[in-house]
Design an enzyme around this catalytic site. Structure first.
Site, PDB file in Angstrom:
ATOM      1  N   TRP A 139     -30.887   6.011  19.254  1.00 59.44           N
ATOM      2  CA  TRP A 139     -31.180   6.991  20.633  1.00 59.44           C
ATOM      3  C   TRP A 139     -31.305   6.040  21.598  1.00 59.44           C
ATOM      4  O   TRP A 139     -31.886   5.195  21.981  1.00 59.44           O
ATOM      5  CB  TRP A 139     -32.646   7.382  19.928  1.00 59.44           C
ATOM      6  CG  TRP A 139     -33.142   8.469  20.966  1.00 59.44           C
ATOM      7  CD1 TRP A 139     -32.622   9.439  21.693  1.00 59.44           C
ATOM      8  CD2 TRP A 139     -34.491   8.219  21.395  1.00 59.44           C
ATOM      9  NE1 TRP A 139     -33.635  10.108  22.519  1.00 59.44           N
ATOM     10  CE2 TRP A 139     -34.675   9.349  22.475  1.00 59.44           C
ATOM     11  CE3 TRP A 139     -35.498   7.429  21.409  1.00 59.44           C
ATOM     12  CZ2 TRP A 139     -35.807   9.326  23.315  1.00 59.44           C
ATOM     13  CZ3 TRP A 139     -36.732   7.626  22.160  1.00 59.44           C
ATOM     14  CH2 TRP A 139     -36.748   8.648  23.097  1.00 59.44           C
ATOM     15  N   ASP A 220     -39.217   5.741  13.116  1.00 62.40           N
ATOM     16  CA  ASP A 220     -38.886   6.565  14.132  1.00 62.40           C
ATOM     17  C   ASP A 220     -38.727   7.791  13.434  1.00 62.40           C
ATOM     18  O   ASP A 220     -37.615   8.050  12.584  1.00 62.40           O
ATOM     19  CB  ASP A 220     -37.955   6.452  15.258  1.00 62.40           C
ATOM     20  CG  ASP A 220     -37.873   7.693  16.273  1.00 62.40           C
ATOM     21  OD1 ASP A 220     -38.395   8.532  16.267  1.00 62.40           O
ATOM     22  OD2 ASP A 220     -36.981   7.446  17.260  1.00 62.40           O
ATOM     23  N   LYS A 256     -38.503  18.806  17.321  1.00 63.95           N
ATOM     24  CA  LYS A 256     -37.478  19.524  16.709  1.00 63.95           C
ATOM     25  C   LYS A 256     -37.846  20.528  15.384  1.00 63.95           C
ATOM     26  O   LYS A 256     -37.526  21.824  15.509  1.00 63.95           O
ATOM     27  CB  LYS A 256     -36.539  18.510  15.944  1.00 63.95           C
ATOM     28  CG  LYS A 256     -36.277  17.346  16.954  1.00 63.95           C
ATOM     29  CD  LYS A 256     -35.138  17.979  18.029  1.00 63.95           C
ATOM     30  CE  LYS A 256     -34.539  16.880  18.802  1.00 63.95           C
ATOM     31  NZ  LYS A 256     -35.241  16.041  19.373  1.00 63.95           N
TER      32      LYS A 256
END
Length: 415
Positions: A139, A220, A256
């Protein structure tokens, strides 16, 4: 002071380069082409290509808005207690040894980004850790966050672009070269941007190396439920590490899986081996929060807490998560089948082998440029696409465009 010739202290400031994903979205919005497609944005879209406010979220918002006891007082520095407890349990599992033996706690943060920044600051300031490893690729914000927190950032090999798969042996080799106390940033599921996750057996080998080398795992966890549609399955690796006795940090995000992108709902979970250290860790994390954002916003955390702590709402939310995951899986299958039917050169199995919101297509920079200019299909330079930007309506258009890009545009050997 009105004279334009007067010098300014700020004249030495340079214009920052654009952030690719946001610049891509801006270009897409300005494009008047009737068949334009946005495969760049990292957010869920419906079959109609629209953002989806989850019905359970909407229901909670309506209930909250009519609550006569609602106020806007400051939250505690470490966040809503009901949110932190429920979110941590969702991640670790109700029967987690870390929870049973009071070895885990958490702090509410500003989205996943906030969890990573707070965790990195803590590890650097209080444990003296100064080397962090991130996957190649990863990311886009990982490197900047850890550098800002005082880390030397190195990479471990992850994606084999030629074979379109996990570069596992080199991944392990790089971890074996990491110095003691290096922080290893790991994607718990639905790796961003590749969509490729290690198998359970591979995760076990990764854990072996981290244990042998005395490294620190920092997960993460932005996509619980998005990889498989199963909240527990997607948390497997975190629970496995905890069961093996690792101390770890977990950066948990609800952007999300709740669709709460602009509410910035995150939770930094810390798991320690000695319960006597838990209160010390949380107290120091609170001091860092005070300097970073003082205390977190309430609305998003309250929504998540309301859902996770109500069995009926929780079941409804799980159905919503599965709906999103299933649509993404369907888009993967459809794109794979379309490219296969067209006879598009290359190996495309990776599209259905990858998991979560993103796919690393293997398209090169010139092919990406071709798709944007000739077909108004917007995607990242790396070839990463957001699977939920695809719909049954635009699938043929996108597949045909990819086929033409692959068959007519070759990589530039000078690049």
């Amino acid at each position: 002071m009105g004279d334009e010739s007067v010098s300014s202290l700020f004249s030495r400031v340079e214009i920052a380069p654009p952030i690719e994903v946001f610049a891509l979205t801006a270009s897409f919005k300005e494009d008047p082409h009737p068949h334009k497609v946005n495969l760049g944005v990292g957010a869920y879209r419906t079959e109609e290509g629209k953002p989806w406010v989850l019905p359970v979220v909407k229901s909670v918002e309506q209930t909250t808005a009519s609550d006569p006891l609602l106020n806007h007082e400051y939250l505690p520095i470490t966040g809503l207690v009901d949110f932190c407890k429920a979110a941590t349990t969702l991640c670790l599992g109700e029967d987690s040894p870390a929870l049973v033996h009071n070895r885990a706690d958490s702090v509410q943060c500003l989205g996943g980004t906030g969890t990573l920044r707070l965790g990195a600051d803590f590890l650097n300031k209080h444990l003296g850790f100064n080397v962090a490893y991130i996957s190649s690729p990863t990311w886009g914000n990982h490197k900047a966050i850890f550098k800002t927190s005082g880390f030397e950032v190195r990479e471990y090999r992850y994606w084999d672009n030629n074979k379109r798969c996990l570069e596992f042996e080199n991944f392990l080799a790089d971890l074996k070269c990491a110095p003691e106390n290096a922080v290893i940033v790991l994607h718990a599921c639905a790796h961003n941007p590749t969509g490729i996750d290690p198998t359970h057996d591979q995760w076990d080998k990764i854990a072996d190396v981290i244990e042998e080398r005395k490294l620190f795992p920092f997960f993460d966890f932005a996509y619980q439920g998005f990889a498989s549609g199963d909240l527990n399955a997607d948390a497997w690796v975190i629970r496995h590490f905890v069961d093996r006795g690792f101390e770890t940090f977990i950066g948990q995000s609800f952007s999300k899986n709740f669709g709460l992108y602009n509410e910035r709902v995150g939770n930094l979970i810390f798991v320690v081996s000695d319960p006597n250290n838990l209160v010390k860790v949380k107290s120091q994390a609170a001091l860092l929060v005070r300097r970073l954002w003082s205390n977190p916003p309430c609305n998003g955390g309250r929504i998540v807490a309301s859902v996770l702590n109500n069995p009926a709402l929780y079941d409804e939310w799980k159905d919503h998560v599965k709906t999103m995951a299933d649509r993404i899986l369907l888009m993967r299958q459809m794109l794979f089948q379309k490219l296969k039917a067209l006879g598009t050169p290359g190996k495309w199995n990776h599209i259905v082998e990858q998991r979560g919101m993103f796919s690393y297509t293997g398209l090169n920079a010139r092919q990406v440029e071709f798709l944007i200019k000739e077909y108004h299909i917007y995607l990242m330079k790396s070839g990463r696409i957001t699977m939920c930007g695809l719909t049954t309506q635009n699938m043929d258009y996108v597949a045909n465009a990819i086929h033409e890009a692959v068959t007519t545009v070759q990589d530039d050997p000078k690049l």
